[in-house]
Design an enzyme around this catalytic site. Structure first.
Site, PDB file in Angstrom:
ATOM      1  NE  ARG A 116      -4.146   1.800   0.860  1.00  6.08           N
ATOM      2  CZ  ARG A 116      -5.139   2.135   0.035  1.00  6.08           C
ATOM      3  NH1 ARG A 116      -5.121   1.767  -1.243  1.00  6.08           N
ATOM      4  NH2 ARG A 116      -6.163   2.826   0.472  1.00  6.08           N
ATOM      5  CB  THR A 393      -9.184  -1.098  -7.564  1.00  4.10           C
ATOM      6  OG1 THR A 393      -9.276   0.108  -6.816  1.00  4.10           O
ATOM      7  CG2 THR A 393      -8.337  -2.101  -6.841  1.00  4.10           C
ATOM      8  CB  ILE A 412      -3.569   4.604  -9.505  1.00 10.75           C
ATOM      9  CG1 ILE A 412      -4.399   4.225 -10.742  1.00 10.75           C
ATOM     10  CG2 ILE A 412      -2.138   4.144  -9.660  1.00 10.75           C
ATOM     11  CD1 ILE A 412      -3.870   4.845 -12.048  1.00 10.75           C
ATOM     12  CG  ASN A 413      -8.514   6.236  -4.751  1.00 11.80           C
ATOM     13  OD1 ASN A 413      -9.356   5.352  -4.572  1.00 11.80           O
ATOM     14  ND2 ASN A 413      -8.614   7.416  -4.176  1.00 11.80           N
ATOM     15  CB  SER A 464      -7.101  -0.301   1.354  1.00  7.69           C
ATOM     16  OG  SER A 464      -7.545  -0.960   0.188  1.00  7.69           O
ATOM     17  CB  SER A 465     -12.480  -1.205   0.526  1.00  7.71           C
ATOM     18  OG  SER A 465     -12.956  -0.147   1.300  1.00  7.71           O
ATOM     19  N   GLY A 486     -13.813   0.340  -5.065  1.00 10.51           N
ATOM     20  CA  GLY A 486     -13.870   1.268  -3.928  1.00 10.51           C
ATOM     21  C   GLY A 486     -14.544   0.621  -2.736  1.00 10.51           C
TER      22      GLY A 486
HETATM   23  N1  GLY Z   1      -8.583   3.107  -3.237  1.00 16.02           N
HETATM   24  C1  GLY Z   1      -9.601   2.220  -2.887  1.00 16.02           C
HETATM   25  C2  GLY Z   1      -9.218   1.301  -1.785  1.00 16.02           C
HETATM   26  O1  GLY Z   1      -8.052   1.040  -1.570  1.00 16.02           O
HETATM   27  O2  GLY Z   1     -10.082   0.821  -1.087  1.00 16.02           O
END
Ligand code: GLY
Length: 582
Positions: A116, A393, A412-413, A464-465, A486
């Site tokens: 991460r 993602t 990269i979101n 993060s998810s 997300g």
């Molecule tokens: N950027 C989305 C996540 O890491 O959950």
């Protein structure tokens, strides 16, 4: 004619009394995994020796080649990771970060590589607030301040060093070839660049890298080349991770930051370190669930939601019936409320992981669920687990001939991250800093509320998810899965696990079936097309607000049958998804 299915089908249509009254025991669900031949609407890829499922055919192809040449799942996964960074710039990345879960085929303990992104050393708690303390949204999304220190190159290299059999150079060659020689772009590539044109073309380096000289997007059927990215990748071949975190690439990143008020310095890059973590472990109806631990919230809440739902006869209630969706939504709300309070980077804050994932806590939460009526989100507060113990993602899954499994999610979101390309280096920077809580209680892009546990701190990883997940039965890897999306990553991954275990679906049906999502706030069930109007009506009569959403997630999964046959399920929600085996 015998109809054989690749789901973990119940052996008989009869359910035990224990199941019907909702007190499941391990033996009450008998499952089987068999080959698929007839009578299904969706068909997985079938193979014997190796399987790769990614969101881009070219990445699947080069990773499969590694398996065919005798490489293992980690070799193939790292090769896919670098290839996706070339073929899928909107989400494949070397400018971002992610998580890789590795489960050896010999049944030994799974391990997670955490790569991460981290907050730069100069980051501060209030950096995304104005002087009055109001959150300035665009600052954490579309400026150089939005970028965390990228982790992908270090993470993939570490995975290879610990478990691989090929060199970093061998893993990078296909990516370099794809960048240098180019590849024929699919429709999705063109559409993505057209959709994001406004925010991408404001950055000259992004315009030059991803659009034609006349400013138009590359069209389907045309060849797109990335010579600067090829050079960046070659520097990793020449100098290993130092070829990215030190030397020319690091200087290009630091210069980019300095020109535009960003925070990432040469020291931040040099100091970046991926971590080896213990995955979160849970058990659902006799299956072992391994998924990502903090700084992801994914594994924790998948296990927590499964623990709550284990008390209900979900298979009997039926896939996507109003009853099942109601119970899932109620369990999801409780978990996401806890997420807002407790989850953060465990290197910085204590997270009550054991409490959140315990069956006892799940029993307590379950007792708060009214089976007939939705509890308004406003009435749900984070619970009290046992005390602290000391949208774009991409996901890919790989299983090799030895049964080793890799589940990798990186990001990269946003689609195209911050939209900012490092001038001279040819890759996009993430906008992962938006995953921090800019101010406790204020939602991020995904509407997720974060608490003090996820405030910005120098060197910290943002919550993060992402939920790369591997399911085992009796020590054998049987399901490899994960998704982008997300805040919806957790619930998407959860539903594929449930589709397989509760509903006996084959992996392609599990992946393709319509999904639902609830994240506590906003207080609504989001559904994909394909949930019937009667079901929606029944949910509304229970007090739910139901909103139809566009497609959620893109889950690339692999299932291993009892006889070792491999089944790949690529998500049709991405037109470039592919699962291939040999
Ligand atoms: N950027 C989305 C996540 O890491 O959950």
């Amino acid at each position: 004619m015998q109809i054989r299915r690749a789901g973990f089908c119940r052996r008989s249509g009869r359910l035990s009394t224990a199941l019907l009254i909702g007190t499941l025991t391990l033996t009450s669900v008998q499952v089987c995994a068999q080959a698929i031949l007839e009578g299904e609407r969706f068909h997985p890829a079938v193979a014997r020796q190796g399987m790769v499922a990614t969101s881009h055919t070219l990445a699947t192809t080069v990773a499969l080649e590694v398996l065919k040449n005798g490489g293992n799942a980690v070799d193939a996964a790292v090769t896919a990771g670098f290839a996706l960074a070339v073929t899928q710039p909107r989400s494949g990345n070397i400018g971002g970060g992610g998580f890789m879960l590795i489960a050896p085929g010999d049944g030994s303990d799974p391990e997670a590589i955490d790569y991460r992104e981290t907050a730069p050393a100069a980051a501060t708690e209030a950096m995304f607030q104005d002087q009055e303390g109001n959150v300035v949204k665009d600052r954490s999304r579309f400026t150089h301040l939005a970028a965390g220190v990228p982790g992908t190159v270090a993470g993939l290299a570490l995975a290879l060093e610990r478990h691989g059999t090929i060199s970093l150079e061998q893993a990078l060659i296909p990516a370099i070839r794809l960048a240098q020689d180019g590849f024929i772009v699919p429709q999705r590539f063109t559409d993505g660049l057209e959709q994001a044109r406004e925010r991408l073309t404001r950055w000259p380096a992004t315009l030059e890298t991803f659009y034609k000289k006349d400013g138009s997007a590359w069209k389907p059927g045309e060849r797109f080349r990335q010579p600067e990215l090829a050079e960046t990748l070659r520097r990793i071949v020449d100098d290993g991770v130092k070829g990215f975190y030190e030397g020319k690439t690091a200087e290009l990143i630091a210069d980019e930051m300095e020109r535009h008020g960003g925070l990432i310095t040469l020291d931040d890059l040099k100091n970046y370190t991926p971590q080896v973590r213990k995955p979160v472990h849970g058990n659902y109806r006799g299956y072992d669930i391994y998924s990502m631990s903090p700084p992801s919230s994914g594994g924790t809440h998948i296990v927590q939601i499964l623990n709550i739902l284990e008390g209900y006869p979900i298979g009997e209630s039926g896939h996507n019936s109003a009853k099942t969706i109601h119970l899932m939504a109620e369990a999801m709300k409780l978990a996401y409320a806890d997420r807002s309070e407790y989850l953060g980077d465990t290197d910085y804050v204590d997270v009550p992981l054991k409490g959140l994932t315990s069956k006892v806590y799940a029993d307590k939460l379950r007792s708060r669920i009214n089976p007939d009526k939705a509890t308004p989100a406003s009435k749900i507060k984070p619970g009290q687990p046992a005390p602290y113990e000391s949208n774009e993602t991409t996901h890919f899954s790989v299983v090799d001939q030895w049964g080793n499994a890799v589940s990798n999610t990186y990001t990269i979101n946003f689609s195209y991250g911050s939209g900012i390309t490092v001038k001279g280096a040819g890759f996009l920077l993430n906008n992962e800093m938006d995953d921090f809580s800019a101010k406790p209680g204020v939602p991020n892009t995904y509407g997720l509320i974060g608490g003090a546990a996820n405030k910005v701190e120098p060197g910290k990883r943002m919550l993060s998810s992402m939920s790369p997940t591997i399911v085992r039965k009796d020590g054998k890897n049987v399901l490899v899965t994960g998704s982008p999306g997300g805040s919806r990553i957790i619930t998407t991954t959860l539903q594929v696990i449930m589709n397989v275990i509760d509903h006996g679906m084959n992996i392609q049906t599990s992946v393709s079936s319509p999904r639902i999502h609830h994240q506590w706030l906003p207080d609504e069930i989001r559904i994909e097309q394909g949930i019937s109007p009667d079901t929606i009506q029944l949910l509304e009569s229970r007090g739910h607000k139901v909103v139809t959403n566009s497609a959620m997630g893109a889950i690339q999964s692999i299932m291993v049958g009892e006889d070792g046959t491999l089944y790949g399920g690529a998500d049709p929600r991405r037109s470039t998804s592919s699962a291939m085996g040999f």
